[in-house]
Design a protein around this motif. Structure first.
Motif, PDB file in Angstrom:
ATOM      1  N   LYS A 200       0.493   6.081 -24.159  1.00 52.79           N
ATOM      2  CA  LYS A 200       0.559   4.584 -23.616  1.00 52.79           C
ATOM      3  C   LYS A 200       0.415   4.856 -22.022  1.00 52.79           C
ATOM      4  N   VAL A 201       1.301   5.645 -21.478  1.00 51.88           N
ATOM      5  CA  VAL A 201       1.437   5.721 -20.099  1.00 51.88           C
ATOM      6  C   VAL A 201       0.230   6.029 -19.486  1.00 51.88           C
ATOM      7  N   LEU A 202      -0.361   7.127 -20.254  1.00 53.64           N
ATOM      8  CA  LEU A 202      -1.592   7.742 -19.675  1.00 53.64           C
ATOM      9  C   LEU A 202      -2.893   6.881 -19.844  1.00 53.64           C
ATOM     10  N   THR A 203      -3.079   6.126 -20.825  1.00 52.45           N
ATOM     11  CA  THR A 203      -3.854   5.189 -21.153  1.00 52.45           C
ATOM     12  C   THR A 203      -4.118   4.000 -20.085  1.00 52.45           C
ATOM     13  N   ASP A 204      -2.739   3.696 -19.873  1.00 58.94           N
ATOM     14  CA  ASP A 204      -2.630   2.789 -18.600  1.00 58.94           C
ATOM     15  C   ASP A 204      -3.205   3.390 -17.591  1.00 58.94           C
ATOM     16  N   GLU A 205      -2.694   4.403 -17.079  1.00 58.68           N
ATOM     17  CA  GLU A 205      -3.092   5.051 -15.683  1.00 58.68           C
ATOM     18  C   GLU A 205      -4.413   5.167 -15.621  1.00 58.68           C
ATOM     19  N   GLU A 206      -5.170   5.729 -16.800  1.00 65.00           N
ATOM     20  CA  GLU A 206      -6.701   6.038 -16.718  1.00 65.00           C
ATOM     21  C   GLU A 206      -7.392   4.727 -16.655  1.00 65.00           C
ATOM     22  N   ALA A 207      -6.954   3.804 -17.409  1.00 69.52           N
ATOM     23  CA  ALA A 207      -7.555   2.554 -17.159  1.00 69.52           C
ATOM     24  C   ALA A 207      -7.603   1.955 -15.838  1.00 69.52           C
ATOM     25  N   SER A 208      -6.356   2.042 -15.219  1.00 71.96           N
ATOM     26  CA  SER A 208      -6.207   1.504 -13.898  1.00 71.96           C
ATOM     27  C   SER A 208      -7.089   2.346 -12.748  1.00 71.96           C
ATOM     28  N   LYS A 209      -7.196   3.650 -12.987  1.00 74.71           N
ATOM     29  CA  LYS A 209      -7.990   4.430 -12.419  1.00 74.71           C
ATOM     30  C   LYS A 209      -9.534   4.018 -12.380  1.00 74.71           C
ATOM     31  N   MET A 210     -10.025   3.538 -13.627  1.00 74.82           N
ATOM     32  CA  MET A 210     -11.318   2.895 -13.967  1.00 74.82           C
ATOM     33  C   MET A 210     -11.658   1.643 -13.032  1.00 74.82           C
ATOM     34  N   LEU A 211     -10.448   0.892 -12.732  1.00 76.98           N
ATOM     35  CA  LEU A 211     -10.843  -0.139 -12.282  1.00 76.98           C
ATOM     36  C   LEU A 211     -11.262  -0.277 -10.679  1.00 76.98           C
ATOM     37  N   ASN A 212     -11.993  -1.169 -10.240  1.00 77.03           N
ATOM     38  CA  ASN A 212     -12.358  -1.085  -8.822  1.00 77.03           C
ATOM     39  C   ASN A 212     -11.424  -2.494  -8.184  1.00 77.03           C
ATOM     40  N   ASP A 213     -10.505  -2.067  -7.595  1.00 77.88           N
ATOM     41  CA  ASP A 213      -9.491  -2.922  -7.066  1.00 77.88           C
ATOM     42  C   ASP A 213     -10.028  -4.044  -6.232  1.00 77.88           C
ATOM     43  N   GLU A 214     -10.971  -3.795  -5.614  1.00 78.87           N
ATOM     44  CA  GLU A 214     -11.601  -4.798  -4.893  1.00 78.87           C
ATOM     45  C   GLU A 214     -12.351  -5.815  -5.643  1.00 78.87           C
ATOM     46  N   GLU A 215     -12.857  -5.338  -6.615  1.00 73.97           N
ATOM     47  CA  GLU A 215     -13.490  -6.314  -7.658  1.00 73.97           C
ATOM     48  C   GLU A 215     -12.710  -6.992  -8.329  1.00 73.97           C
ATOM     49  N   VAL A 216     -11.533  -6.424  -8.858  1.00 69.66           N
ATOM     50  CA  VAL A 216     -10.662  -7.079  -9.562  1.00 69.66           C
ATOM     51  C   VAL A 216     -10.010  -8.229  -8.724  1.00 69.66           C
ATOM     52  N   LYS A 217      -9.793  -7.996  -7.547  1.00 70.68           N
ATOM     53  CA  LYS A 217      -9.245  -8.877  -6.543  1.00 70.68           C
ATOM     54  C   LYS A 217     -10.269 -10.025  -6.564  1.00 70.68           C
TER      55      LYS A 217
ATOM     56  N   ASN B 240       0.785  -1.097   0.040  1.00 66.01           N
ATOM     57  CA  ASN B 240       0.036   0.049  -0.062  1.00 66.01           C
ATOM     58  C   ASN B 240       0.762   1.485  -0.006  1.00 66.01           C
ATOM     59  N   LEU B 241       2.004   1.085   0.271  1.00 69.46           N
ATOM     60  CA  LEU B 241       2.953   2.455   0.188  1.00 69.46           C
ATOM     61  C   LEU B 241       3.662   2.582  -1.141  1.00 69.46           C
ATOM     62  N   GLY B 242       3.770   3.770  -1.488  1.00 72.13           N
ATOM     63  CA  GLY B 242       4.387   3.983  -2.739  1.00 72.13           C
ATOM     64  C   GLY B 242       3.506   4.391  -3.932  1.00 72.13           C
ATOM     65  N   GLY B 243       2.119   3.771  -3.794  1.00 69.24           N
ATOM     66  CA  GLY B 243       1.364   4.005  -4.942  1.00 69.24           C
ATOM     67  C   GLY B 243       0.702   5.424  -4.852  1.00 69.24           C
ATOM     68  N   GLY B 244       0.377   5.910  -6.138  1.00 73.87           N
ATOM     69  CA  GLY B 244      -0.261   7.282  -5.809  1.00 73.87           C
ATOM     70  C   GLY B 244       0.600   8.492  -5.774  1.00 73.87           C
ATOM     71  N   LYS B 245       1.825   8.187  -5.876  1.00 74.96           N
ATOM     72  CA  LYS B 245       2.646   9.322  -5.812  1.00 74.96           C
ATOM     73  C   LYS B 245       2.922   9.886  -7.299  1.00 74.96           C
ATOM     74  N   LYS B 246       3.063  11.118  -7.531  1.00 75.50           N
ATOM     75  CA  LYS B 246       3.373  11.478  -8.871  1.00 75.50           C
ATOM     76  C   LYS B 246       4.785  12.020  -9.095  1.00 75.50           C
ATOM     77  N   THR B 247       5.335  11.901 -10.364  1.00 76.44           N
ATOM     78  CA  THR B 247       6.526  12.380 -10.552  1.00 76.44           C
ATOM     79  C   THR B 247       6.604  12.917 -11.932  1.00 76.44           C
ATOM     80  N   ARG B 248       7.423  14.052 -12.189  1.00 75.16           N
ATOM     81  CA  ARG B 248       7.335  14.656 -13.373  1.00 75.16           C
ATOM     82  C   ARG B 248       8.448  14.109 -14.539  1.00 75.16           C
ATOM     83  N   ARG B 249       7.943  13.799 -15.750  1.00 82.13           N
ATOM     84  CA  ARG B 249       8.828  13.111 -16.788  1.00 82.13           C
ATOM     85  C   ARG B 249       8.653  13.754 -17.906  1.00 82.13           C
ATOM     86  N   LYS B 250       9.499  13.743 -18.734  1.00 81.27           N
ATOM     87  CA  LYS B 250       9.347  14.126 -20.281  1.00 81.27           C
ATOM     88  C   LYS B 250       9.578  13.059 -21.196  1.00 81.27           C
ATOM     89  N   MET B 251       8.629  13.145 -22.065  1.00 83.03           N
ATOM     90  CA  MET B 251       8.453  11.954 -22.860  1.00 83.03           C
ATOM     91  C   MET B 251       7.747  12.342 -24.328  1.00 83.03           C
TER      92      MET B 251
END
Ligand code: ATP
Length: 450
Positions: free
Chosen positions: A227-244, A209-220
């Motif tokens: 790709k990175v943002l699609t993954d990030e948005e997709a994972s935001k849409m998932l309900n973790d408990e449901e996936v588990k 549970n540590l380390g998740g949710g923190k953000k860092t600034r990157r150039k790309m």
């Protein structure tokens, strides 16, 4: 859950595995029985347990491959474990329950990927929006609380439309942008003291549970950012408990455990009992028994019942027989199938006839450098013969021998592909003899090279 009929399953397996029809049929029926069980009403459904399979046959003839392909067809969580792993000298710590824990991890990853695919299009739209926000900070759409006047917003949204079009057409792919991305979760594993697996699990989940949710600034580049943002948005849409909970359910209803080298934990015929090895082998069988009979394992994602997991055990049984296993375990593997040794003809088919055959793989690899590999029938035959005879004279490693043979055969072409660009390299019997003849003749050389 797969709704394929046994005949359909076998025909799918035929695309990847040559021969071994009995084993294919057995696993096809096992898979179909899972579907049948789901159609049976409770309470009888709960009573129906899987008919586990024991595959008997020499190494490298397709036992693992059949099980793995089956799992893929059924989209079932799959794990392969060497039973001997639990008898190793000095082997303390991870208990057999870890098989189920690892399987749940695999299932979680698989379930997550499936769920991510479902929300992918929506996530892509969101990712595009975030990139457009960065590219056009002033043309942000009019949102809640925005002060922009309506003429400004109309103009902004037109620009945004143009940019969105350019983005979709890939015109902005190489543009560099700076953005905030989420830091990946800490990827460390925590080893606990032997016998304290439950506590180790708790510590792991605390750290997870540590380390998740923190953000860092990157150039790309925009392409990567999408790709990175699609993954990030997709994972935001998932309900973790449901996936588990889906992942756990998938293990319970669909999981497949492949227990390799089961013969090596059987008592050796003729060996007098009482030796240390004997005790440890029997111990592992006793440890495995509850898993196969059905028990509940505590995992990081909740309790997992193993009652309906399908177990496929596999072994050569050169030194022991299935009847050397403890009776309770024998009874839990009622379906026995023998796999055949592979012939020269089988080797030929494995080289060319499967969907992703070795020959097709090498042709595709070299085609990327404009080299056309052409295999004559007599060339294939000679490769198969060499693999077969090296297996006979040294150690029989089954179809695995084909990998070393073809690799050695194409060593030079692979190395100097650049010099052959635009050419056709024809592999016939003479070519094979020239490249491998000497090595295949000498027992010592083939031991090291093939
Ligand atoms: N009948 C077959 N058809 C196609 N490919 C095969 C066949 N048998 C073996 N192979 C190939 O050989 C390799 C080894 O096979 P596999 O892993 O199934 O061996 P195995 O029988 O499970 O042996 P082990 O018990 O030693 O693991 C795989 O890459 C597989 O693709």
């Amino acid at each position: 859950m797969s709704t394929m009929t046994p005949a359909e399953i076998v025909s799918e397996l035929d695309k990847f595995i040559i021969g071994q029809q009995k084993a294919k049929k057995a696993v096809a029926v096992a898979l179909r029985n899972r579907w049948r069980r789901q159609q049976v009403a409770e309470p009888l459904r709960q009573e129906i347990t899987p008919k586990n399979i024991m595959m008997i046959g020499p190494t490298g003839v397709g036992k693992t491959e059949i099980a793995r392909r089956l799992a893929k067809l059924a989209d079932a969580p799959f794990i392969k474990i060497e039973a001997t792993k639990f008898t190793e000298v000095g082997y303390v710590g991870r208990d057999v329950d870890s098989i189920v824990r690892d399987l749940v991890e695999i299932s979680l990853k698989q379930t997550r990927e499936t769920e991510m695919r479902k929300v992918r299009t929506q996530a892509q739209d969101q990712a595009e929006d975030r990139i457009l926000d960065i590219l056009l900070p002033s043309a942000r759409p009019v949102g809640f609380g925005s002060q922009a006047s309506s003429s400004e917003s109309a103009e902004g949204s037109a620009t945004r439309q143009t940019f969105r079009k350019r983005l979709r057409e890939g015109q902005l792919d190489d543009k560099e942008i700076e953005l905030d991305v989420e830091l990946p979760q800490l990827g460390m594993d925590i080893m606990g003291p032997p016998g304290m697996e439950d506590m180790t699990e708790q510590i792991r989940s605390m750290f997870a549970n540590l380390g998740g949710g923190k953000k860092t600034r990157r150039k790309m580049k925009v392409k990567e950012a999408l790709k990175v943002l699609t993954d990030e948005e997709a994972s935001k849409m998932l309900n973790d408990e449901e996936v588990k909970s889906k992942a756990v359910q998938n293990v319970e209803q669909n999981g497949i455990v492949f227990l390799d080298e089961i013969d090596k934990i059987a008592s050796r015929s003729g060996e007098l009992g009482g030796g240390g090895g004997e005790v440890s082998r029997q111990g592992v069988q006793r440890d495995l028994l509850p898993l196969v009979e059905g028990t509940t394992i505590n995992t990081r994602y909740g309790m997992v019942k193993t009652d309906h997991i399908l177990f496929i055990a596999s072994g050569a049984f050169h030194l022991s027989k299935p009847s050397d296993l403890i009776p309770e375990l024998q009874g839990r593997f009622p379906i026995r199938v023998e796999l055949d040794s592979l012939s020269v003809q089988d080797f030929e088919s494995i080289l060319v006839a499967t969907d992703a055959s070795l020959v097709k793989q090498y042709q595709a690899l070299l085609a990327t450098e404009s080299v056309e590999l052409e295999f004559a029938d007599d060339g294939i035959r000679r490769m198969a013969e060499i693999a077969y005879s090296v297996n006979e004279r040294t150690e029989n490693i089954g179809a695995r021998r084909l990998y070393t043979v073809i690799e050695k055969l194409l060593e030079d072409v692979s190395f100097a592909a650049g010099n052959h660009a635009g050419k056709v390299v024809r592999i016939d019997a003479a070519y094979v003899d020239q490249a491998l003849g000497d090595i295949a003749q000498s027992e010592d050389l083939s031991r090291y090279v093939l």
